[in-house]
Design a protein around this motif. Structure first.
Motif, PDB file in Angstrom:
ATOM      1  N   GLY A   1      -6.347  41.945  35.697  1.00  0.00           N
ATOM      2  CA  GLY A   1      -5.606  42.334  36.892  1.00  0.00           C
ATOM      3  C   GLY A   1      -6.373  42.011  38.161  1.00  0.00           C
ATOM      4  O   GLY A   1      -7.524  41.565  38.127  1.00  0.00           O
ATOM      5  N   GLN A   2      -5.716  42.260  39.295  1.00  0.00           N
ATOM      6  CA  GLN A   2      -6.346  42.007  40.595  1.00  0.00           C
ATOM      7  C   GLN A   2      -7.341  43.107  40.980  1.00  0.00           C
ATOM      8  O   GLN A   2      -8.141  42.919  41.886  1.00  0.00           O
ATOM      9  CB  GLN A   2      -5.271  41.912  41.683  1.00  0.00           C
ATOM     10  N   GLY A   3      -7.254  44.259  40.321  1.00  0.00           N
ATOM     11  CA  GLY A   3      -8.122  45.380  40.698  1.00  0.00           C
ATOM     12  C   GLY A   3      -7.754  45.977  42.035  1.00  0.00           C
ATOM     13  O   GLY A   3      -8.459  46.819  42.581  1.00  0.00           O
ATOM     14  N   ALA A   4      -6.628  45.567  42.565  1.00  0.00           N
ATOM     15  CA  ALA A   4      -6.175  46.018  43.879  1.00  0.00           C
ATOM     16  C   ALA A   4      -4.708  45.625  44.044  1.00  0.00           C
ATOM     17  O   ALA A   4      -4.241  44.688  43.393  1.00  0.00           O
ATOM     18  CB  ALA A   4      -7.015  45.361  44.977  1.00  0.00           C
ATOM     19  N   PRO A   5      -4.004  46.328  44.927  1.00  0.00           N
ATOM     20  CA  PRO A   5      -4.404  47.599  45.534  1.00  0.00           C
ATOM     21  C   PRO A   5      -4.194  48.762  44.562  1.00  0.00           C
ATOM     22  O   PRO A   5      -3.369  48.671  43.658  1.00  0.00           O
ATOM     23  CB  PRO A   5      -3.484  47.716  46.745  1.00  0.00           C
ATOM     24  N   LEU A   6      -4.976  49.814  44.760  1.00  0.00           N
ATOM     25  CA  LEU A   6      -4.896  50.984  43.890  1.00  0.00           C
ATOM     26  C   LEU A   6      -4.141  52.152  44.524  1.00  0.00           C
ATOM     27  O   LEU A   6      -3.713  53.067  43.832  1.00  0.00           O
ATOM     28  CB  LEU A   6      -6.311  51.450  43.507  1.00  0.00           C
ATOM     29  N   VAL A   7      -3.980  52.106  45.827  1.00  0.00           N
ATOM     30  CA  VAL A   7      -3.339  53.204  46.547  1.00  0.00           C
ATOM     31  C   VAL A   7      -1.867  53.420  46.158  1.00  0.00           C
ATOM     32  O   VAL A   7      -1.367  54.550  46.237  1.00  0.00           O
ATOM     33  CB  VAL A   7      -3.494  52.982  48.074  1.00  0.00           C
ATOM     34  N   PRO A   8      -1.129  52.387  45.724  1.00  0.00           N
ATOM     35  CA  PRO A   8       0.313  52.575  45.478  1.00  0.00           C
ATOM     36  C   PRO A   8       0.691  53.681  44.509  1.00  0.00           C
ATOM     37  O   PRO A   8       1.773  54.267  44.646  1.00  0.00           O
ATOM     38  CB  PRO A   8       0.756  51.210  44.965  1.00  0.00           C
ATOM     39  N   VAL A   9      -0.144  53.997  43.537  1.00  0.00           N
ATOM     40  CA  VAL A   9       0.210  55.109  42.644  1.00  0.00           C
ATOM     41  C   VAL A   9       0.277  56.410  43.442  1.00  0.00           C
ATOM     42  O   VAL A   9       1.111  57.279  43.180  1.00  0.00           O
ATOM     43  CB  VAL A   9      -0.767  55.207  41.451  1.00  0.00           C
ATOM     44  N   GLY A  10      -0.579  56.524  44.457  1.00  0.00           N
ATOM     45  CA  GLY A  10      -0.527  57.687  45.352  1.00  0.00           C
ATOM     46  C   GLY A  10       0.692  57.648  46.259  1.00  0.00           C
ATOM     47  O   GLY A  10       1.282  58.686  46.559  1.00  0.00           O
ATOM     48  N   ASP A  11       1.070  56.440  46.706  1.00  0.00           N
ATOM     49  CA  ASP A  11       2.288  56.304  47.509  1.00  0.00           C
ATOM     50  C   ASP A  11       3.493  56.799  46.707  1.00  0.00           C
ATOM     51  O   ASP A  11       4.365  57.497  47.232  1.00  0.00           O
ATOM     52  CB  ASP A  11       2.507  54.843  47.911  1.00  0.00           C
TER      53      ASP A  11
ATOM     54  N   VAL B   1      -3.491  53.477  37.458  1.00  0.00           N
ATOM     55  CA  VAL B   1      -3.398  52.085  37.901  1.00  0.00           C
ATOM     56  C   VAL B   1      -2.110  51.500  37.331  1.00  0.00           C
ATOM     57  O   VAL B   1      -1.848  51.611  36.127  1.00  0.00           O
ATOM     58  CB  VAL B   1      -4.610  51.244  37.444  1.00  0.00           C
ATOM     59  N   LEU B   2      -1.311  50.879  38.197  1.00  0.00           N
ATOM     60  CA  LEU B   2       0.001  50.374  37.805  1.00  0.00           C
ATOM     61  C   LEU B   2      -0.043  48.861  37.591  1.00  0.00           C
ATOM     62  O   LEU B   2      -0.432  48.109  38.496  1.00  0.00           O
ATOM     63  CB  LEU B   2       1.035  50.704  38.881  1.00  0.00           C
ATOM     64  N   ALA B   3       0.377  48.423  36.409  1.00  0.00           N
ATOM     65  CA  ALA B   3       0.384  47.000  36.083  1.00  0.00           C
ATOM     66  C   ALA B   3       1.306  46.210  37.012  1.00  0.00           C
ATOM     67  O   ALA B   3       1.028  45.050  37.353  1.00  0.00           O
ATOM     68  CB  ALA B   3       0.809  46.798  34.628  1.00  0.00           C
ATOM     69  N   SER B   4       2.391  46.841  37.465  1.00  0.00           N
ATOM     70  CA  SER B   4       3.327  46.149  38.356  1.00  0.00           C
ATOM     71  C   SER B   4       2.681  45.794  39.687  1.00  0.00           C
ATOM     72  O   SER B   4       3.142  44.905  40.404  1.00  0.00           O
ATOM     73  CB  SER B   4       4.560  47.024  38.608  1.00  0.00           C
ATOM     74  N   VAL B   5       1.598  46.486  40.011  1.00  0.00           N
ATOM     75  CA  VAL B   5       0.881  46.276  41.270  1.00  0.00           C
ATOM     76  C   VAL B   5      -0.260  45.278  41.107  1.00  0.00           C
ATOM     77  O   VAL B   5      -0.427  44.351  41.902  1.00  0.00           O
ATOM     78  CB  VAL B   5       0.323  47.620  41.786  1.00  0.00           C
ATOM     79  N   THR B   6      -1.063  45.459  40.070  1.00  0.00           N
ATOM     80  CA  THR B   6      -2.288  44.664  39.933  1.00  0.00           C
ATOM     81  C   THR B   6      -2.120  43.407  39.093  1.00  0.00           C
ATOM     82  O   THR B   6      -2.971  42.519  39.141  1.00  0.00           O
ATOM     83  CB  THR B   6      -3.416  45.501  39.298  1.00  0.00           C
ATOM     84  N   GLY B   7      -1.050  43.358  38.296  1.00  0.00           N
ATOM     85  CA  GLY B   7      -0.885  42.217  37.404  1.00  0.00           C
ATOM     86  C   GLY B   7      -1.606  42.364  36.088  1.00  0.00           C
ATOM     87  O   GLY B   7      -1.660  41.419  35.281  1.00  0.00           O
ATOM     88  N   ALA B   8      -2.179  43.536  35.815  1.00  0.00           N
ATOM     89  CA  ALA B   8      -2.820  43.794  34.520  1.00  0.00           C
ATOM     90  C   ALA B   8      -1.750  43.815  33.428  1.00  0.00           C
ATOM     91  O   ALA B   8      -0.559  43.974  33.713  1.00  0.00           O
ATOM     92  CB  ALA B   8      -3.554  45.127  34.568  1.00  0.00           C
ATOM     93  N   PRO B   9      -2.145  43.668  32.161  1.00  0.00           N
ATOM     94  CA  PRO B   9      -1.137  43.631  31.091  1.00  0.00           C
ATOM     95  C   PRO B   9      -0.402  44.944  30.867  1.00  0.00           C
ATOM     96  O   PRO B   9       0.686  44.950  30.302  1.00  0.00           O
ATOM     97  CB  PRO B   9      -1.949  43.224  29.847  1.00  0.00           C
ATOM     98  N   ASN B  10      -0.980  46.059  31.292  1.00  0.00           N
ATOM     99  CA  ASN B  10      -0.307  47.343  31.109  1.00  0.00           C
ATOM    100  C   ASN B  10      -0.849  48.388  32.085  1.00  0.00           C
ATOM    101  O   ASN B  10      -1.951  48.234  32.639  1.00  0.00           O
ATOM    102  CB  ASN B  10      -0.471  47.856  29.667  1.00  0.00           C
ATOM    103  N   ASN B  11      -0.060  49.432  32.317  1.00  0.00           N
ATOM    104  CA  ASN B  11      -0.543  50.584  33.078  1.00  0.00           C
ATOM    105  C   ASN B  11      -1.739  51.186  32.345  1.00  0.00           C
ATOM    106  O   ASN B  11      -1.797  51.148  31.114  1.00  0.00           O
ATOM    107  CB  ASN B  11       0.539  51.652  33.196  1.00  0.00           C
TER     108      ASN B  11
END
Length: 357
Positions: free
Chosen positions: A141-151, A338-348
């Motif tokens: 994943g991109q490792g960023a951004p991480l704030v969206p789960v709080g949003d 951490v949300l996969a939809s945000v960072t591009g990681a394979p899963n939450n």
């Protein structure tokens, strides 16, 4: 009705290097609905020595980075301990610390936030939750951004959440997925030129307002390859150093003109993204850039059907520290932070390290 309350300290150091943000917060969850209160909060400015070291860190070799990490951890422990003593804080469940990013190269699966060492727990005598980015980057994943789960959990009343810090990043819901990404550099560039005038920043965008747009520079900035990429995507200071500042420096224009041109460029990129997502809605703006009235005025002009909301000072200044406190609590609860939809990681996933004193 099941209710849980957490008494935590959120700690964040952003790419604009204004200082270390510390926010004492209470986080509560009742029937899966989260709420928060920000209590004591302040930004501790970096001493000149640390500003220089953090700016130079992008050029350090591995050995120099190890020394920097050790030294910064000791420095950060002192800042945290002083804050706790100053405000007579007791019974903290944890200190949730982002650290300070000095390297972020997700394509190479590299990200480094200094100050995230077990030493921090030993020096403060407190449970530390930290290193929220590294797992995601290692997963691809991109490792960023991480704030969206709080949003999503704390600011769901807004159609968009926009943070204006060293970089701009946006967060919004799209068919049940939280989408977020970095849009552009902001204060990393604006502060660079304000610093050349002996100022920490362009207060309210006043210097930019006094300048005029340099058309060819504006076109060149808007033509940067980053803006053609689709999300997930993120920015680091390396990009500013290697792509943005060289472009800016090709221009012989004065600093007011460069500040005006770059501010207009930022407003244009923000407006373009927001209008693409949704032409009308409610926009929450936080981060230091929320105080740049010239930038905000330009953005409002470009978004006539969007309600721009500038919240209270504590939320503007400490939203990221608040959300890193939330990420730490979610780690304590072993829940997704951490949300996969945000960072591009394979899963939450649930990211971060927990260090006991």
């Amino acid at each position: 009705m099941k209710s849980e309350n957490y008494n935590v300290l959120g700690v964040m150091s952003g790419t604009s290097m204004d200082g270390i943000d510390l926010a004492h917060v209470t986080l509560s969850v009742t029937n899966n609905k989260w709420s928060y209160a920000i209590h004591e909060a302040e930004t501790v400015p970096y001493p000149d020595e640390w500003v220089v070291r953090l700016k130079e860190a992008v050029n350090y070799n591995e050995d120099a980075l190890l020394v920097l990490d050790d030294d910064y951890t000791i420095f950060l422990a002192g800042v945290i301990s002083s804050f706790i003593i100053k405000h007579s804080l007791n019974d903290l469940d944890a200190v949730c610390s982002h650290g300070h990013t000095v390297l972020h190269q997700p394509k190479k699966r590299i990200t480094l936030q200094i100050g995230n060492k077990p030493t921090l727990a030993k020096l403060t005598g407190l449970k530390i939750i930290c290193n929220f980015r590294i797992q995601d980057v290692q997963m691809g994943g991109q490792g960023a951004p991480l704030v969206p789960v709080g949003d999503r959990l704390l600011f769901s009343d807004y159609d968009f959440c926009l943070n204006l810090g060293g970089f701009s990043n946006i967060s919004f819901e799209d068919i049940g997925n939280r989408i977020a990404y970095d849009i552009s550099p902001v204060n990393t560039v604006l502060n660079f030129y304000a610093n050349q005038l002996g100022l920490p920043y362009d207060n309210g965008g006043a210097i930019a307002r006094s300048g005029s747009v340099v058309p060819f520079l504006l076109d060149a900035l808007n033509g940067l390859d980053y803006y053609k990429k689709s999300y997930p995507k993120s920015l680091g200071f390396e990009y500013v150093r290697d792509a943005v500042l060289p472009l800016m420096e090709e221009s012989s224009a004065g600093i007011p003109e460069k500040l005006r041109t770059f501010t207009t460029h930022v407003a244009m990129q923000l407006a373009k993204e927001i209008l693409t997502i949704k032409p009308a809605g409610k926009l929450l703006i936080t981060g230091g850039g929320a105080y740049n009235s010239f930038l905000i005025d330009q953005l409002k002009t470009m978004l006539p059907d969007v309600a721009v909301v500038i919240p209270d000072d504590k939320t503007i200044q400490f939203k990221e520290a608040l959300i890193f406190a939330l990420l730490g609590v979610l780690k304590l609860k072993d829940e997704i932070n951490v949300l996969a939809s945000v960072t591009g990681a394979p899963n939450n996933h649930c990211s971060g390290y927990i260090f006991e004193p």
